[in-house]
Design a protein around this motif. Structure first.
Motif, PDB file in Angstrom:
ATOM      1  N   ILE A   1      40.379  40.747  32.860  1.00  0.00           N
ATOM      2  CA  ILE A   1      40.758  40.824  31.447  1.00  0.00           C
ATOM      3  C   ILE A   1      39.853  41.821  30.727  1.00  0.00           C
ATOM      4  O   ILE A   1      40.310  42.636  29.926  1.00  0.00           O
ATOM      5  N   GLY A   2      38.546  41.781  31.062  1.00  0.00           N
ATOM      6  CA  GLY A   2      37.602  42.721  30.464  1.00  0.00           C
ATOM      7  C   GLY A   2      37.985  44.170  30.757  1.00  0.00           C
ATOM      8  O   GLY A   2      37.998  45.023  29.858  1.00  0.00           O
ATOM      9  N   LEU A   3      38.345  44.440  31.999  1.00  0.00           N
ATOM     10  CA  LEU A   3      38.758  45.798  32.388  1.00  0.00           C
ATOM     11  C   LEU A   3      39.975  46.230  31.582  1.00  0.00           C
ATOM     12  O   LEU A   3      40.055  47.361  31.100  1.00  0.00           O
TER      13      LEU A   3
ATOM     14  N   ALA B   1      42.962  46.753  47.794  1.00  0.00           N
ATOM     15  CA  ALA B   1      44.249  46.954  47.134  1.00  0.00           C
ATOM     16  C   ALA B   1      44.085  47.259  45.651  1.00  0.00           C
ATOM     17  O   ALA B   1      44.826  48.068  45.093  1.00  0.00           O
ATOM     18  N   MET B   2      43.108  46.625  45.009  1.00  0.00           N
ATOM     19  CA  MET B   2      42.904  46.894  43.574  1.00  0.00           C
ATOM     20  C   MET B   2      42.509  48.352  43.355  1.00  0.00           C
ATOM     21  O   MET B   2      42.991  49.015  42.434  1.00  0.00           O
ATOM     22  N   ILE B   3      41.615  48.844  44.215  1.00  0.00           N
ATOM     23  CA  ILE B   3      41.124  50.214  44.055  1.00  0.00           C
ATOM     24  C   ILE B   3      42.249  51.220  44.321  1.00  0.00           C
ATOM     25  O   ILE B   3      42.515  52.108  43.500  1.00  0.00           O
ATOM     26  N   ILE B   4      42.937  51.049  45.449  1.00  0.00           N
ATOM     27  CA  ILE B   4      44.018  51.990  45.788  1.00  0.00           C
ATOM     28  C   ILE B   4      45.165  51.876  44.787  1.00  0.00           C
ATOM     29  O   ILE B   4      45.700  52.872  44.318  1.00  0.00           O
ATOM     30  N   GLY B   5      45.523  50.626  44.468  1.00  0.00           N
ATOM     31  CA  GLY B   5      46.673  50.391  43.595  1.00  0.00           C
ATOM     32  C   GLY B   5      46.514  51.043  42.231  1.00  0.00           C
ATOM     33  O   GLY B   5      47.449  51.644  41.700  1.00  0.00           O
ATOM     34  N   THR B   6      45.317  50.937  41.643  1.00  0.00           N
ATOM     35  CA  THR B   6      45.083  51.523  40.328  1.00  0.00           C
ATOM     36  C   THR B   6      45.281  53.034  40.377  1.00  0.00           C
ATOM     37  O   THR B   6      45.969  53.618  39.540  1.00  0.00           O
ATOM     38  N   PHE B   7      44.683  53.643  41.387  1.00  0.00           N
ATOM     39  CA  PHE B   7      44.760  55.095  41.477  1.00  0.00           C
ATOM     40  C   PHE B   7      46.202  55.563  41.728  1.00  0.00           C
ATOM     41  O   PHE B   7      46.705  56.462  41.047  1.00  0.00           O
TER      42      PHE B   7
ATOM     43  N   TRP C   1      52.154  47.431  26.469  1.00  0.00           N
ATOM     44  CA  TRP C   1      51.102  46.879  27.326  1.00  0.00           C
ATOM     45  C   TRP C   1      51.476  45.476  27.798  1.00  0.00           C
ATOM     46  O   TRP C   1      51.010  45.017  28.823  1.00  0.00           O
ATOM     47  N   ILE C   2      52.292  44.771  27.008  1.00  0.00           N
ATOM     48  CA  ILE C   2      52.749  43.445  27.447  1.00  0.00           C
ATOM     49  C   ILE C   2      53.863  43.603  28.477  1.00  0.00           C
ATOM     50  O   ILE C   2      53.774  43.086  29.576  1.00  0.00           O
ATOM     51  N   ILE C   3      54.927  44.338  28.135  1.00  0.00           N
ATOM     52  CA  ILE C   3      56.102  44.337  29.013  1.00  0.00           C
ATOM     53  C   ILE C   3      55.850  45.036  30.336  1.00  0.00           C
ATOM     54  O   ILE C   3      56.191  44.513  31.396  1.00  0.00           O
ATOM     55  N   VAL C   4      55.248  46.223  30.324  1.00  0.00           N
ATOM     56  CA  VAL C   4      55.045  46.919  31.600  1.00  0.00           C
ATOM     57  C   VAL C   4      53.591  46.893  32.056  1.00  0.00           C
ATOM     58  O   VAL C   4      53.250  47.471  33.070  1.00  0.00           O
ATOM     59  N   GLY C   5      52.725  46.210  31.289  1.00  0.00           N
ATOM     60  CA  GLY C   5      51.318  46.155  31.656  1.00  0.00           C
ATOM     61  C   GLY C   5      50.921  44.769  32.122  1.00  0.00           C
ATOM     62  O   GLY C   5      51.304  44.335  33.200  1.00  0.00           O
ATOM     63  N   VAL C   6      50.191  44.047  31.255  1.00  0.00           N
ATOM     64  CA  VAL C   6      49.626  42.772  31.691  1.00  0.00           C
ATOM     65  C   VAL C   6      50.699  41.722  32.011  1.00  0.00           C
ATOM     66  O   VAL C   6      50.493  40.845  32.847  1.00  0.00           O
ATOM     67  N   GLY C   7      51.863  41.808  31.365  1.00  0.00           N
ATOM     68  CA  GLY C   7      52.912  40.823  31.603  1.00  0.00           C
ATOM     69  C   GLY C   7      53.475  40.840  33.008  1.00  0.00           C
ATOM     70  O   GLY C   7      54.130  39.881  33.439  1.00  0.00           O
TER      71      GLY C   7
ATOM     72  N   THR D   1      48.494  47.529  35.641  1.00  0.00           N
ATOM     73  CA  THR D   1      49.084  46.661  36.670  1.00  0.00           C
ATOM     74  C   THR D   1      48.362  46.807  38.014  1.00  0.00           C
ATOM     75  O   THR D   1      48.358  45.892  38.808  1.00  0.00           O
ATOM     76  N   GLY D   2      47.759  47.981  38.249  1.00  0.00           N
ATOM     77  CA  GLY D   2      47.099  48.228  39.529  1.00  0.00           C
ATOM     78  C   GLY D   2      45.967  47.261  39.812  1.00  0.00           C
ATOM     79  O   GLY D   2      45.748  46.889  40.952  1.00  0.00           O
ATOM     80  N   TYR D   3      45.228  46.876  38.772  1.00  0.00           N
ATOM     81  CA  TYR D   3      44.096  45.966  39.025  1.00  0.00           C
ATOM     82  C   TYR D   3      44.272  44.601  38.376  1.00  0.00           C
ATOM     83  O   TYR D   3      43.733  43.605  38.860  1.00  0.00           O
ATOM     84  N   PHE D   4      45.026  44.533  37.284  1.00  0.00           N
ATOM     85  CA  PHE D   4      45.067  43.291  36.507  1.00  0.00           C
ATOM     86  C   PHE D   4      45.707  42.132  37.276  1.00  0.00           C
ATOM     87  O   PHE D   4      45.144  41.038  37.359  1.00  0.00           O
ATOM     88  N   THR D   5      46.884  42.385  37.858  1.00  0.00           N
ATOM     89  CA  THR D   5      47.595  41.310  38.550  1.00  0.00           C
ATOM     90  C   THR D   5      46.735  40.708  39.653  1.00  0.00           C
ATOM     91  O   THR D   5      46.607  39.488  39.761  1.00  0.00           O
ATOM     92  N   LEU D   6      46.139  41.579  40.453  1.00  0.00           N
ATOM     93  CA  LEU D   6      45.361  41.053  41.567  1.00  0.00           C
ATOM     94  C   LEU D   6      44.087  40.360  41.104  1.00  0.00           C
ATOM     95  O   LEU D   6      43.691  39.366  41.692  1.00  0.00           O
ATOM     96  N   SER D   7      43.463  40.867  40.036  1.00  0.00           N
ATOM     97  CA  SER D   7      42.228  40.189  39.641  1.00  0.00           C
ATOM     98  C   SER D   7      42.527  38.873  38.929  1.00  0.00           C
ATOM     99  O   SER D   7      41.769  37.928  39.040  1.00  0.00           O
ATOM    100  N   VAL D   8      43.642  38.795  38.200  1.00  0.00           N
ATOM    101  CA  VAL D   8      43.933  37.546  37.489  1.00  0.00           C
ATOM    102  C   VAL D   8      44.527  36.488  38.426  1.00  0.00           C
ATOM    103  O   VAL D   8      44.069  35.357  38.474  1.00  0.00           O
ATOM    104  N   LEU D   9      45.555  36.861  39.174  1.00  0.00           N
ATOM    105  CA  LEU D   9      46.121  35.872  40.109  1.00  0.00           C
ATOM    106  C   LEU D   9      45.197  35.745  41.310  1.00  0.00           C
ATOM    107  O   LEU D   9      44.882  34.667  41.776  1.00  0.00           O
ATOM    108  N   GLY D  10      44.800  36.887  41.790  1.00  0.00           N
ATOM    109  CA  GLY D  10      43.892  37.115  42.892  1.00  0.00           C
ATOM    110  C   GLY D  10      43.542  35.937  43.756  1.00  0.00           C
ATOM    111  O   GLY D  10      44.382  35.317  44.396  1.00  0.00           O
ATOM    112  N   LYS D  11      42.253  35.651  43.765  1.00  0.00           N
ATOM    113  CA  LYS D  11      41.744  34.689  44.743  1.00  0.00           C
ATOM    114  C   LYS D  11      42.259  33.302  44.486  1.00  0.00           C
ATOM    115  O   LYS D  11      42.543  32.554  45.410  1.00  0.00           O
TER     116      LYS D  11
END
Lengths: 488, 96
Positions: free
Chosen positions: B24-26, A273-279, A244-250, A87-97
Motif C-alpha cells: 500500500i505504501g508503494l 514476479a513483483m520485480i519483473i511484473g512491474t517493469f 487508479w481504482i478501476i485499472v490499478g489497485v482494484g 498492478t505489477g506489484y500491488f496485487t502480489l504484495s497485498v494478496l501475496g503470502k
C-alpha cells in the motif's frame, strides 16, 4: 489475403502452440486432475508467474483499444494508462503470502474454494459463480471480437472466417493444455508483447522523424494533445486519478488475477514476479499508448480508433516484421481468453457441479465434463461474437468494474479482517454489483469519477456494517473459521 | 475469544501483514509521484512547457521516469524488506 504478413504470423503462432504442448507433456503431472488442470499444480516460478499475470491482464484493450483512444486524446490518455503500473506489484504484495498460505491450509484451487471455506455459505459461492460466469463471459466476448477483428485485418479474410479460425485455435489449446499450458505460453506471449511494443514504438519514432518532431507536429495540430487534459480538455485530474481504482489497485478483486496469486511455488517466485511484473507492465503500457499518440503525427486522420495500431504497423514496418509485431495483440488476446475460459469452466464444474450437485463424481467423469464445459463455453462465446458491438474497451471495462465491485472486499477483508462474515460478503457483493449496474445505466461517471469508484466504496461500507451487525449469528461456526484461517 | 488458549496466531501472518502494508505504501508513493509531476508541471500553459528528450517535462517525469523509478524502488524494497517464508504448514517441503 496478405501473404507477406499472414505467413510469418501463422508460423509464429504455430511454433508457440507446439511449444506449449511439448512443455506440458514433459513437465511433471500433478496427482490430481482438478488441481493440475485449473491451477497448474501450484508450481509456477517467478518469471512464469509474472508473465502470466501481465499477459492475462494485458488484453486487446492494451494493444488496440487503448492506443486507439490515445491517438484521439493525446498524452493525457498515456498518463491515465500508467495507473496500471501499480498492478505489477500491488496485487502480489497485498494478496501475496497471506493468500498463498491460506489457500494451502484449506487446499483451495479456485477463488470460490477460498470463499466457500472462508464464509461457509452456499449463497456466497453461488452468487460469486454467477458474477464470474456473467461478467467474464462479457469480457471474453469483447476479447473474442478483438481477436476476430485482428485476424480479419491482418489476414484479409472475412470477419466470420477470422472468428472461426480464432475459436478453433483457442479451444484446441485450452482444452488440451489446461492451466499449466496457459501459464507457460503466457510467458512466451508476454515476451512477444514486450518485443512487439518496443519494435513498434521505435519504428513509429523513426517514421515520424524523431520525438521532438512528432511532439511539435502534435502541438501544432492541437496544443491540448500534449497536456495531461486530453484533446478536448475533458480529462480532469479527478477523473484520470479515479482510474487508479478501476485499472490499478482494484485489480486485486479480479478473479482471473487473484487465482494466479495462489498458484505459485514459493516466496521467491512471488518476489521475482513483483520485480519483473512491474517493469514489464509499465514498459508495455507506456510503449503501446505512447505509440498510439505518436501515430497521429505519422498517420493523421484515422477515423476508427481500433484500426490505428493495425494500420500503423502495416504502414511503417516491412511485412515480415509487421507479422511479428501483429502477433503481439493476438498473443495478448489469446492469453487473456484462455485464462477466462478456464476460470468460467472451473466455476461451473468445480464450484457448482461438484460441490452442490454431484460430489461423488469419478475422476474420469470430472475430467470429461471439465473439457466438454470448456469447449461448450468457447462455442457460446463464438456465437455471441458474430454480431459484435462497437467499442470493445468499454465492454471490457464494464466487466472489469462489475467483478471488482463484487469481489474486492470479500477477498481482501476476508483475508485480513477476521470479523468479516458471510452476511457481510453477500451484502457487499449484491450492493457492489447492483449499484455498479444502476449507476452505469443511469448516472455514469458520478461526481466526475469513473463509475466503479462509488460502488467500490458502498460495498466496503456494507461489508463492514453488515458483518458487525450480524456478529452474534453463528458464533461457533465463525470461531471455527477464524481458528482454521488464523491460528496454528 | 473462547477456546483459543491452546492456539497461537500463525506467525507467518506477521510477515504477510507487513508486506501488504508495504504494498500500500508503494502504491501511495507511486500515486503521489505520478500525480505531482503530471498536474504540477502539466498544469502550466503549453507555451511555458519545458521539454526533455523531446517530450513535455511533465510527461517525462511523471510517466517515463516515474515508471523507471517505481521499477527500481520495487526491486530494492522486495530485496531488502520481503522475507521468505515457507507456504506449506508442515514447514518447507522439498520441491521435487
Amino acid at each position: 489475403m496478405n501473404l507477406g504478413v499472414t505467413i510469418p504470423l501463422l508460423i509464429f503462432l504455430g511454433a508457440l502452440f507446439l511449444f506449449g504442448f511439448y512443455a506440458t507433456k514433459f513437465l511433471k503431472q500433478g496427482p490430481n486432475f482438478l488441481q493440475e488442470y485449473f491451477l497448474g499444480g501450484r508450481n509456477l516460478g517467478g518469471l512464469v508467474l509474472a508473465m502470466t499475470m501481465v499477459a492475462t491482464y494485458g488484453s486487446a484493450s492494451s494493444f488496440i483499444g487503448g492506443p486507439g483512444i490515445a491517438y484521439n486524446m493525446g498524452l493525457g490518455w498515456v498518463l491515465l494508462s500508467m495507473a496500471q503500473v501499480v498492478t505489477g506489484y500491488f496485487t502480489l504484495s497485498v494478496l501475496g503470502k497471506k493468500f498463498a498460505i491460506t489457500a494451502r491450509k484449506i487446499n483451495a484451487v479456485t477463488l470460490n474454494d477460498f470463499l466457500r471455506e472462508r464464509y461457509k455459505s452456499k449463497w456466497v459461492v453461488i452468487l460469486s459463480s454467477l458474477c464470474i460466469v456473467i461478467f467474464l463471459f462479457a469480457s471474453m466476448t469483447a476479447q473474442w471480437i478483438g481477436g476476430g477483428r485482428l485476424l480479419e485485418s491482418f489476414m484479409g479474410v472475412s470477419y466470420q472466417t477470422a472468428l472461426f479460425i480464432f475459436t478453433i485455435s483457442v479451444l484446441a489449446f485450452v482444452v488440451m493444455g489446461g492451466f499449466r499450458a496457459v501459464a507457460i505460453t503466457d510467458t512466451i506471449l508476454g515476451f512477444i508483447m514486450l518485443m512487439g511494443t518496443i519494435i513498434i514504438l521505435v519504428g513509429t519514432i523513426i517514421a515520424g522523424g524523431g520525438v521532438t518532431n512528432i511532439v511539435n507536429d502534435l502541438a501544432a495540430e492541437n496544443p491540448n494533445l500534449i497536456t495531461p487534459f486530453g484533446a478536448d480538455g475533458s480529462l480532469t485530474a479527478l477523473y484520470v486519478s479515479s482510474f487508479w481504482i478501476i485499472v490499478g489497485v482494484g485489480v486485486v478483486g479480479l478473479p482471473q488475477i487473484a487465482v494466479r496469486a495462489m498458484s505459485y511455488k514459493n516466496s521467491k517466485a512471488m518476489h521475482t514476479a513483483m520485480i519483473i511484473g512491474t517493469f514489464v507492465t509499465g514498459a508495455i503500457m507506456l510503449g503501446m499508448h505512447l505509440t498510439g499518440v505518436f501515430a497521429r503525427a505519422v498517420l493523421p486522420g484515422i477515423e476508427v480508433g481500433d484500426t490505428v495500431m493495425p494500420q500503423l504497423t502495416l504502414t511503417i514496418l516491412p511485412s515480415w516484421l509487421a507479422g511479428i509485431v501483429l502477433a503481439a495483440p493476438i498473443a495478448a488476446v489469446i492469453s487473456t481468453v484462455n485464462s477466462l475460459l478456464l476460470l468460467i469452466s472451473s466455476s461451473l464444474v468445480k464450484d457448482i457441479y461438484i460441490n452442490y450437485i454431484n460430489n461423488e463424481a469419478s475422476e474420469r467423469f470430472v475430467k470429461n465434463i471439465s473439457l466438454s464445459v470448456t469447449a461448450l463455453i468457447g462455442i457460446l462465446v463464438y456465437l455471441a461474437s458474430i454480431h459484435p458491438p462497437d467499442l470493445l474497451i468499454w465492454l471490457n471495462l464494464f466487466a472489469f468494474g462489475g467483478l471488482e465491485a463484487a469481489f474486492i472486499w470479500p477477498i481482501v477483508l476476508g483475508l485480513y479482517w477476521r470479523r468479516g462474515n458471510a452476511y457481510g460478503a453477500l451484502g457487499s457483493m449484491i450492493v457492489g454489483v447492483g449499484s455498479y449496474i444502476l449507476l452505469d445505466r443511469f448516472h455514469p461517471d458520478l461526481w466526475g469519477m469513473h463509475t466503479v469508484v462509488v460502488p467500490v466504496f458502498l460495498s466496503l461500507i456494507v461489508y463492514v456494517a453488515v458483518s458487525l451487525l450480524t456478529s452474534k449469528k453463528n458464533i461457533i461456526q465463525q470461531e471455527q473459521i477464524i481458528k482454521k484461517f488464523w491460528y496454528v | 475469544m473462547r477456546n483459543m488458549k491452546n492456539y497461537q496466531i500463525d506467525p507467518r501472518y506477521k510477515v504477510s501483514n507487513r508486506e501488504a502494508l508495504i504494498g500500500i505504501g508503494l502504491a501511495i508513493i507511486n500515486f503521489v509521484w505520478w500525480y505531482g509531476f503530471a498536474y504540477g508541471l502539466g498544469g502550466q500553459p503549453v507555451e511555458e512547457y519545458q521539454f526533455i528528450f523531446g517530450l513535455p517535462a511533465w510527461f517525462f517525469y511523471s510517466c517515463v521516469l516515474g515508471f523507471l523509478v517505481m521499477s527500481a524502488v520495487v526491486f530494492v524494497v522486495v530485496r531488502l524488506f520481503f522475507t521468505e517464508v515457507p507456504f506449506e504448514s508442515e514447514g518447507m517441503e522439498e520441491d521435487q
